[in-house]
Scaffold this motif. Structure first.
Motif, PDB file in Angstrom:
ATOM      1  N   LYS A 181       3.181  -2.921  -8.154  1.00 49.28           N
ATOM      2  CA  LYS A 181       2.178  -2.063  -7.528  1.00 49.28           C
ATOM      3  C   LYS A 181       2.591  -0.599  -7.479  1.00 49.28           C
ATOM      4  O   LYS A 181       1.987   0.192  -6.771  1.00 49.28           O
ATOM      5  CB  LYS A 181       1.906  -2.554  -6.110  1.00 49.28           C
ATOM      6  CG  LYS A 181       1.178  -3.892  -6.044  1.00 49.28           C
ATOM      7  CD  LYS A 181       0.736  -4.196  -4.612  1.00 49.28           C
ATOM      8  CE  LYS A 181      -0.106  -5.452  -4.554  1.00 49.28           C
ATOM      9  NZ  LYS A 181      -0.588  -5.737  -3.178  1.00 49.28           N
TER      10      LYS A 181
ATOM     11  N   ARG B 232       2.384   1.986  -9.553  1.00 46.06           N
ATOM     12  CA  ARG B 232       1.387   2.985  -9.964  1.00 46.06           C
ATOM     13  C   ARG B 232       0.268   3.100  -8.929  1.00 46.06           C
ATOM     14  O   ARG B 232      -0.198   4.196  -8.610  1.00 46.06           O
ATOM     15  CB  ARG B 232       0.800   2.610 -11.321  1.00 46.06           C
ATOM     16  CG  ARG B 232       1.780   2.767 -12.473  1.00 46.06           C
ATOM     17  CD  ARG B 232       1.096   2.486 -13.801  1.00 46.06           C
ATOM     18  NE  ARG B 232       2.011   2.634 -14.919  1.00 46.06           N
ATOM     19  CZ  ARG B 232       1.670   2.451 -16.186  1.00 46.06           C
ATOM     20  NH1 ARG B 232       0.405   2.125 -16.493  1.00 46.06           N
ATOM     21  NH2 ARG B 232       2.565   2.596 -17.146  1.00 46.06           N
ATOM     22  N   GLU B 233      -0.143   1.957  -8.400  1.00 50.20           N
ATOM     23  CA  GLU B 233      -1.202   1.953  -7.394  1.00 50.20           C
ATOM     24  C   GLU B 233      -0.767   2.678  -6.134  1.00 50.20           C
ATOM     25  O   GLU B 233      -1.518   3.486  -5.560  1.00 50.20           O
ATOM     26  CB  GLU B 233      -1.567   0.503  -7.073  1.00 50.20           C
ATOM     27  CG  GLU B 233      -2.616   0.338  -5.994  1.00 50.20           C
ATOM     28  CD  GLU B 233      -2.866  -1.119  -5.659  1.00 50.20           C
ATOM     29  OE1 GLU B 233      -3.260  -1.383  -4.499  1.00 50.20           O
ATOM     30  OE2 GLU B 233      -2.649  -1.991  -6.525  1.00 50.20           O
ATOM     31  N   ILE B 234       0.463   2.410  -5.690  1.00 48.55           N
ATOM     32  CA  ILE B 234       0.984   3.065  -4.484  1.00 48.55           C
ATOM     33  C   ILE B 234       1.113   4.560  -4.710  1.00 48.55           C
ATOM     34  O   ILE B 234       0.728   5.372  -3.862  1.00 48.55           O
ATOM     35  CB  ILE B 234       2.334   2.451  -4.085  1.00 48.55           C
ATOM     36  CG1 ILE B 234       2.164   0.980  -3.702  1.00 48.55           C
ATOM     37  CG2 ILE B 234       2.951   3.234  -2.929  1.00 48.55           C
ATOM     38  CD1 ILE B 234       3.473   0.234  -3.535  1.00 48.55           C
ATOM     39  N   LYS B 235       1.663   4.930  -5.866  1.00 43.06           N
ATOM     40  CA  LYS B 235       1.841   6.356  -6.162  1.00 43.06           C
ATOM     41  C   LYS B 235       0.507   7.079  -6.190  1.00 43.06           C
ATOM     42  O   LYS B 235       0.387   8.198  -5.663  1.00 43.06           O
ATOM     43  CB  LYS B 235       2.577   6.530  -7.491  1.00 43.06           C
ATOM     44  CG  LYS B 235       2.791   7.996  -7.854  1.00 43.06           C
ATOM     45  CD  LYS B 235       3.742   8.171  -9.028  1.00 43.06           C
ATOM     46  CE  LYS B 235       3.161   7.668 -10.311  1.00 43.06           C
ATOM     47  NZ  LYS B 235       4.002   8.023 -11.496  1.00 43.06           N
ATOM     48  N   ALA B 236      -0.484   6.470  -6.784  1.00 41.81           N
ATOM     49  CA  ALA B 236      -1.803   7.098  -6.847  1.00 41.81           C
ATOM     50  C   ALA B 236      -2.366   7.341  -5.453  1.00 41.81           C
ATOM     51  O   ALA B 236      -2.958   8.401  -5.182  1.00 41.81           O
ATOM     52  CB  ALA B 236      -2.751   6.225  -7.662  1.00 41.81           C
ATOM     53  N   ARG B 237      -2.188   6.381  -4.562  1.00 46.93           N
ATOM     54  CA  ARG B 237      -2.684   6.543  -3.189  1.00 46.93           C
ATOM     55  C   ARG B 237      -1.945   7.675  -2.480  1.00 46.93           C
ATOM     56  O   ARG B 237      -2.561   8.513  -1.811  1.00 46.93           O
ATOM     57  CB  ARG B 237      -2.533   5.245  -2.409  1.00 46.93           C
ATOM     58  CG  ARG B 237      -2.878   5.388  -0.929  1.00 46.93           C
ATOM     59  CD  ARG B 237      -2.924   4.070  -0.189  1.00 46.93           C
ATOM     60  NE  ARG B 237      -3.062   4.287   1.240  1.00 46.93           N
ATOM     61  CZ  ARG B 237      -4.203   4.600   1.846  1.00 46.93           C
ATOM     62  NH1 ARG B 237      -5.322   4.740   1.142  1.00 46.93           N
ATOM     63  NH2 ARG B 237      -4.245   4.781   3.160  1.00 46.93           N
TER      64      ARG B 237
ATOM     65  N   SER C 197      -3.042  11.015  -3.689  1.00 46.54           N
ATOM     66  CA  SER C 197      -4.368  11.333  -3.163  1.00 46.54           C
ATOM     67  C   SER C 197      -4.283  11.871  -1.738  1.00 46.54           C
ATOM     68  O   SER C 197      -4.952  12.854  -1.389  1.00 46.54           O
ATOM     69  CB  SER C 197      -5.250  10.083  -3.209  1.00 46.54           C
ATOM     70  OG  SER C 197      -6.516  10.335  -2.638  1.00 46.54           O
TER      71      SER C 197
END
Length: 507
Positions: free
Chosen positions: A100, A102-107, A110
């Protein structure tokens, strides 16, 4: 060089588990946010005083121990730069394995961009290719507050806070520590009592005999093993560590030099300044481990047939500042990714734990590397730190120097403590002379000591053991070294397993 810090030779991450409650992350969390985020920030002197206090109490310092106000104050006084380590748990540091990441980094990106109201280019200035971390610019307390509420953050810490800026500046290589392990380009006439000449005309340092290294050469000389040295680089003016690396009894090996250090006061600057040593320390460490055995009449290294890869990762031995810490992280991940490297030696450090370096060390360790780090060499005002970071990590083998004699006593500038694993004799009785090593310039030698040389020496011994047993794992090599040491099987409270008998270790 841009810094003139005290020789805190080897002063020397925040890594805390992801948790569902913000209170678990920082001390003092039972106070209200308004109280914790006071308008007035702490001075550097106040921050350093708190670091010293916590280091004395706990034996180390992590930014999570200081509280909100201290963290925010250090961020402000560190160019508003922040390193964020993220992941689903404390061990989720490898971006290649993270499900996860990439998903965590994107959040997180943001959240930061929304709060800071800036462009991604202005706010996110470094994303790591191998590790779940990024470096960002935060100018609003609200941004930090929002991040601290996130579940999947492993650590948040100042990326460019400089502890030693408030310490009285002294020469990097002054007379009071000229025989320890800071920067310097000096040379010395080596006393005849401090070496033995062996064929074809190489000088074996006196302390090698204290560890039966010459006896070990009858069984192994390090052939087939590559040692990675993370330090200040390698001198372009010492041909024995360059064009004459393969000479005499040293042949069939390679030397490679890399540079991952940016010489700038600004964290967002880019452009490495090359692999050349501009301090002298890295050249000494590399020579202790691998200098050739030839007819030059100069000191030979422990594993004189091992290959060498050096990384210029910092300007000096104190990892205090963004580019020093970033360089070390890059060096460890690069060496971790290099399948030829078996052993990593670093004789640098800090009294503050650094998250990105911890991630880099763990990354290399996960790749099977045997990692040796210096337990600490410093002048009196910093030796309270005990075993410094990253030698204090469980993934690192911590080494320090001791005096010649029948009883164990740390060398004059060396640290000791419960996290030390091995010791190397560094300081002569009577003369207090240290260890002969190659100097920065051709045809010259010098005396260098401290936990720096002890660490590089131990890395060389490990190369002898691994070359003798090429099918062994890291743990098997380390176990054999422990079994061949003074205090085995009982670890000494200050000196670990003690002095290694290299000949016994290769038999």
């Amino acid at each position: 060089m841009k810094k003139n810090y005290v020789v805190v030779a080897l002063l020397s991450v925040v890594l805390f588990s992801a948790c569902s409650k913000d209170e678990d992350r920082y001390s003092g969390a039972n106070q209200s946010g308004q109280e914790l985020f006071q308008k007035d920030t702490l001075s550097k002197a106040a921050i350093n005083s708190r670091i010293d206090q916590i280091s004395n109490e706990k034996g180390s310092f992590h930014w999570k121990d200081g509280g909100y106000q201290m963290l925010w104050s250090a961020i402000i006084r560190g160019n508003n730069t922040v390193t964020i380590g993220y992941g689903v748990n404390a061990d989720d540091f490898d971006s290649h394995k993270s499900g996860k990441g990439r998903e965590i980094k994107a959040r997180l990106k943001s959240i930061i961009l929304e709060s800071e109201k800036g462009s991604e280019k202005e706010v996110i200035f470094k994303e790591d290719d191998d590790l779940n971390l990024m470096d960002v610019v935060i100018k609003k307390r609200e941004t930090l507050e929002a991040l601290l509420k996130e579940q999947h953050i492993r650590y948040i810490e100042p990326a460019d806070y400089r502890y030693f800026d408030t310490v009285e500046a002294r020469p990097v290589y002054g007379p009071e520590v000229s025989s320890s392990s800071g920067c310097g380009f000096s040379s010395a006439t080596i006393a005849t009592a401090d070496y033995t000449t062996v064929t074809p005309n190489a000088r074996v340092p006196w302390n090698f005999y204290k560890h039966n290294i010459p006896g070990a050469w009858n069984y192994s000389t390090g052939s087939g093993i590559t040692i990675g040295v993370v330090d200040t680089g390698l001198s372009p003016q010492q041909s024995l560590m360059g064009s004459s690396f393969n000479s005499g009894a040293s042949s069939g090996r390679t030397v490679q030099r890399f540079g991952v250090y940016v010489d700038s006061i600004w964290p967002w600057s880019s452009g490495f300044d090359g692999p050349d040593d501009q301090c002298g320390h890295g050249t000494s460490m590399a020579s202790v481990a691998t200098a050739p055995r030839n007819n030059s009449g100069l000191p030979v290294g422990v594993a004189y047939n091992a290959s060498l890869i050096t990384y210029r990762a910092a300007s000096n031995v104190v990892l205090d500042g963004y580019h020093e810490q970033e360089g070390v992280k890059l060096a460890f991940t690069a060496l971790g990714n290099n399948n030829n490297v078996k052993i990593i030696s670093m004789s640098m450090g800090h009294i503050i734990s650094v998250g990105k370096i911890e991630d880099g060390v763990k990354y290399a360790y996960s790749k099977g590397k045997l990692i040796f780090c210096a337990g600490g060499t410093s002048t009196s005002f910093t030796n309270f730190a005990g075993v410094i970071f990253p030698a204090s990590m469980s993934e690192a083998v911590a080494v320090t120097g001791v005096k010649e004699g029948t009883t164990f006593q740390e060398c004059d500038v060396c640290h000791k403590g419960g996290k030390i694993d091995f010791t190397i004799v560094m300081e002569r009785a009577g003369t207090n002379n240290n260890v002969p090593v190659l100097s920065y310039y051709n045809n010259q030698a010098n005396y260098v000591g401290g936990s720096s040389v002890a660490t590089a020496t131990t890395a060389g011994i490990a190369a002898l053991v691994w070359a003798k047993n090429p099918g062994w794992t890291r743990d098997q090599v380390l176990t054999k070294m422990k079994q061949s040491s003074t205090f085995y099987p009982t670890k000494n409270a200050d000196f670990g397993h003690g002095n290694i008998n290299a000949q016994l270790a290769v038999q």
